[in-house]
Design an enzyme around this catalytic site. Structure first.
Site, short mmCIF file in Angstrom:
data_model
loop_
_atom_site.label_atom_id
_atom_site.label_comp_id
_atom_site.label_asym_id
_atom_site.label_seq_id
_atom_site.Cartn_x
_atom_site.Cartn_y
_atom_site.Cartn_z
N SER A 14 -18.22 26.94 22.00
CA SER A 14 -17.31 25.80 21.79
C SER A 14 -16.11 26.21 20.93
O SER A 14 -15.01 25.71 21.14
CB SER A 14 -18.05 24.59 21.19
OG SER A 14 -18.40 24.83 19.85
N ASN A 15 -16.31 27.12 19.99
CA ASN A 15 -15.15 27.62 19.23
C ASN A 15 -14.24 28.45 20.11
O ASN A 15 -13.01 28.38 19.99
CB ASN A 15 -15.61 28.42 18.00
CG ASN A 15 -15.95 27.51 16.84
OD1 ASN A 15 -15.07 26.90 16.24
ND2 ASN A 15 -17.23 27.39 16.54
N ARG A 65 -27.37 50.55 16.67
CA ARG A 65 -26.29 49.58 16.43
C ARG A 65 -24.93 50.27 16.59
O ARG A 65 -24.01 49.72 17.19
CB ARG A 65 -26.45 49.03 15.01
CG ARG A 65 -25.53 47.87 14.69
CD ARG A 65 -25.73 47.38 13.25
NE ARG A 65 -27.07 46.90 13.00
CZ ARG A 65 -27.53 45.70 13.38
NH1 ARG A 65 -26.75 44.89 14.06
NH2 ARG A 65 -28.75 45.33 13.10
N MET A 90 -23.75 36.33 16.95
CA MET A 90 -24.89 36.33 16.03
C MET A 90 -25.53 37.72 15.89
O MET A 90 -26.73 37.85 15.79
CB MET A 90 -25.92 35.29 16.49
CG MET A 90 -25.36 33.88 16.58
SD MET A 90 -24.47 33.32 15.10
CE MET A 90 -25.78 32.50 14.23
N ARG A 91 -24.71 38.75 15.93
CA ARG A 91 -25.21 40.11 15.71
C ARG A 91 -24.46 40.72 14.55
O ARG A 91 -23.24 40.53 14.45
CB ARG A 91 -24.93 40.95 16.97
CG ARG A 91 -26.14 41.60 17.56
CD ARG A 91 -25.76 42.61 18.62
NE ARG A 91 -25.69 43.91 18.02
CZ ARG A 91 -24.61 44.69 18.04
NH1 ARG A 91 -23.51 44.32 18.63
NH2 ARG A 91 -24.65 45.86 17.47
N ILE A 92 -25.15 41.44 13.71
CA ILE A 92 -24.47 42.10 12.59
C ILE A 92 -23.78 43.35 13.12
O ILE A 92 -24.37 44.14 13.87
CB ILE A 92 -25.49 42.42 11.47
CG1 ILE A 92 -25.96 41.10 10.87
CG2 ILE A 92 -24.88 43.34 10.42
CD1 ILE A 92 -27.08 41.22 9.88
N LEU A 93 -22.52 43.52 12.76
CA LEU A 93 -21.74 44.68 13.22
C LEU A 93 -21.88 45.82 12.21
O LEU A 93 -21.99 45.58 11.00
CB LEU A 93 -20.28 44.27 13.38
CG LEU A 93 -20.03 43.29 14.53
CD1 LEU A 93 -18.70 42.56 14.36
CD2 LEU A 93 -20.08 44.00 15.88
N ASN A 107 -13.82 35.72 11.37
CA ASN A 107 -15.05 35.01 11.76
C ASN A 107 -14.95 33.57 11.31
O ASN A 107 -14.21 33.25 10.38
CB ASN A 107 -16.25 35.68 11.07
CG ASN A 107 -17.58 35.01 11.42
OD1 ASN A 107 -17.82 34.65 12.57
ND2 ASN A 107 -18.44 34.83 10.42
N HIS A 109 -17.52 30.55 9.92
CA HIS A 109 -18.87 30.35 9.40
C HIS A 109 -19.01 28.88 8.99
O HIS A 109 -18.11 28.34 8.35
CB HIS A 109 -19.11 31.29 8.20
CG HIS A 109 -20.50 31.21 7.68
ND1 HIS A 109 -21.57 31.80 8.32
CD2 HIS A 109 -21.02 30.57 6.61
CE1 HIS A 109 -22.68 31.55 7.64
NE2 HIS A 109 -22.37 30.80 6.59
N SER A 136 -15.52 27.70 7.13
CA SER A 136 -14.59 28.70 6.59
C SER A 136 -14.22 29.70 7.69
O SER A 136 -15.09 30.18 8.41
CB SER A 136 -15.24 29.49 5.45
OG SER A 136 -15.80 28.64 4.48
N ASP A 145 -20.82 37.85 5.73
CA ASP A 145 -20.20 36.57 5.32
C ASP A 145 -19.56 36.63 3.92
O ASP A 145 -19.46 35.61 3.24
CB ASP A 145 -21.22 35.42 5.38
CG ASP A 145 -21.74 35.16 6.78
OD1 ASP A 145 -21.01 35.44 7.75
OD2 ASP A 145 -22.89 34.71 6.91
N GLU A 174 -14.59 22.77 12.74
CA GLU A 174 -14.43 24.18 13.14
C GLU A 174 -13.40 24.30 14.26
O GLU A 174 -12.60 25.23 14.30
CB GLU A 174 -15.76 24.76 13.62
CG GLU A 174 -16.79 24.97 12.53
CD GLU A 174 -18.04 25.65 13.05
OE1 GLU A 174 -17.93 26.65 13.78
OE2 GLU A 174 -19.16 25.18 12.72
C1 GAR Z 1 -20.65 27.67 15.04
O1 GAR Z 1 -21.08 26.59 14.26
C2 GAR Z 1 -20.26 28.84 14.16
O2 GAR Z 1 -19.67 28.47 12.94
C3 GAR Z 1 -21.61 29.45 13.90
O3 GAR Z 1 -22.28 29.39 15.14
C4 GAR Z 1 -21.80 28.26 15.87
C5 GAR Z 1 -21.33 28.75 17.21
O4 GAR Z 1 -21.01 27.68 18.06
N1 GAR Z 1 -21.50 30.80 13.44
C6 GAR Z 1 -22.31 31.36 12.55
O5 GAR Z 1 -23.26 30.78 12.05
C7 GAR Z 1 -21.95 32.79 12.18
N2 GAR Z 1 -22.72 33.23 11.07
P1 GAR Z 1 -20.13 27.92 19.37
O6 GAR Z 1 -20.82 29.02 20.17
O7 GAR Z 1 -20.19 26.61 20.08
O8 GAR Z 1 -18.75 28.30 18.95
#
Ligand code: GAR
Length: 200
Positions: A14-15, A65, A90-93, A107, A109, A136, A145, A174
């Site tokens: 969605s972002n 990795r 959701m993967r650590i780089l 990013n 968060h 943020s 983060d 966001e």
């Molecule tokens: C969002 O809320 C974003 O801030 C969070 O995952 C969601 C992704 O939603 N990110 C984290 O928690 C990163 N540590 P989306 O796939 O709909 O954009």
């Protein structure tokens, strides 16, 4: 010249959608040229394809990795990406990847960083009895983060909130905050200097 932006996702996207929408405006200083997912079939890939944006899936198949990140890096360089946005990635780089994109990697968060880094953010915010939460946009540094904040916005936390209700309220902001933060980076209004966000 619009900055060439790649977006890394893991899921819903969605972002990513909000960034695609913002980038459609003629005066927006960035264009999205590539979307990479680490999860095959992530919903965000379909959204990107609908918008005519090239997509790739680079999944972890048991390599290190560093090897996976080298593949991602090669795809980004091949697309001439100038800025990389993590959007629900959701993967650590690896440190090497992050250092290679220093100042160009951002990013979003779902907390008021530096508070509530990591996962299970909304559960922890509610458990702690916070009255405020938010989102943020920040530069990415090797520590998770922990990078300097580019833009931040608050939302109230209500006593009746569940993690899902709070997540939805945060997500709404966001979708405005990320396009605004990317605009600032692409326009050169903020940059990373010696570990700090420098504005102007
Ligand atoms: C969002 O809320 C974003 O801030 C969070 O995952 C969601 C992704 O939603 N990110 C984290 O928690 C990163 N540590 P989306 O796939 O709909 O954009």
């Amino acid at each position: 010249m619009k900055k060439r932006v790649a977006v890394l996702i893991s899921g819903r996207g969605s972002n990513l959608s909000a960034l695609i929408g913002a980038a459609a405006a003629p005066d927006y200083p960035a264009q999205i040229v590539l979307v990479i997912s680490n999860i095959a079939g992530a919903a965000g890939l379909a959204r990107a394809a609908e918008a005519g944006i090239p997509t790739a899936t680079i999944a972890h198949k048991g390599e290190t990795r560093e090897a996976v990140d080298a593949e991602v890096d090669a795809a980004l360089r091949a697309a001439n990406a100038q800025i990389v946005c993590l959007a629900g990635f959701m993967r650590i780089l690896s440190d090497g990847f992050v250092r290679g994109w220093e100042g160009k990697l951002i990013n979003i968060h779902p907390s008021l960083l530096p508070a509530y880094r990591g996962t299970r953010v909304h559960e922890r915010v509610i458990e702690a009895g916070e009255a405020l939460s938010g989102a943020s946009v920040h530069f990415v540094v090797p520590e998770l983060d922990a990078g300097p904040v580019i833009a931040q916005e608050k939302v109230p936390v209500h006593p009746s909130d569940t993690p899902e209700i709070l997540a939805a309220r945060v997500l709404t902001i966001e979708h405005k905050l990320y396009p605004a933060g990317l605009r600032m980076v692409a326009a050169g209004e903020v940059r990373l200097e010696k570990g700090l966000a420098v504005f102007g």
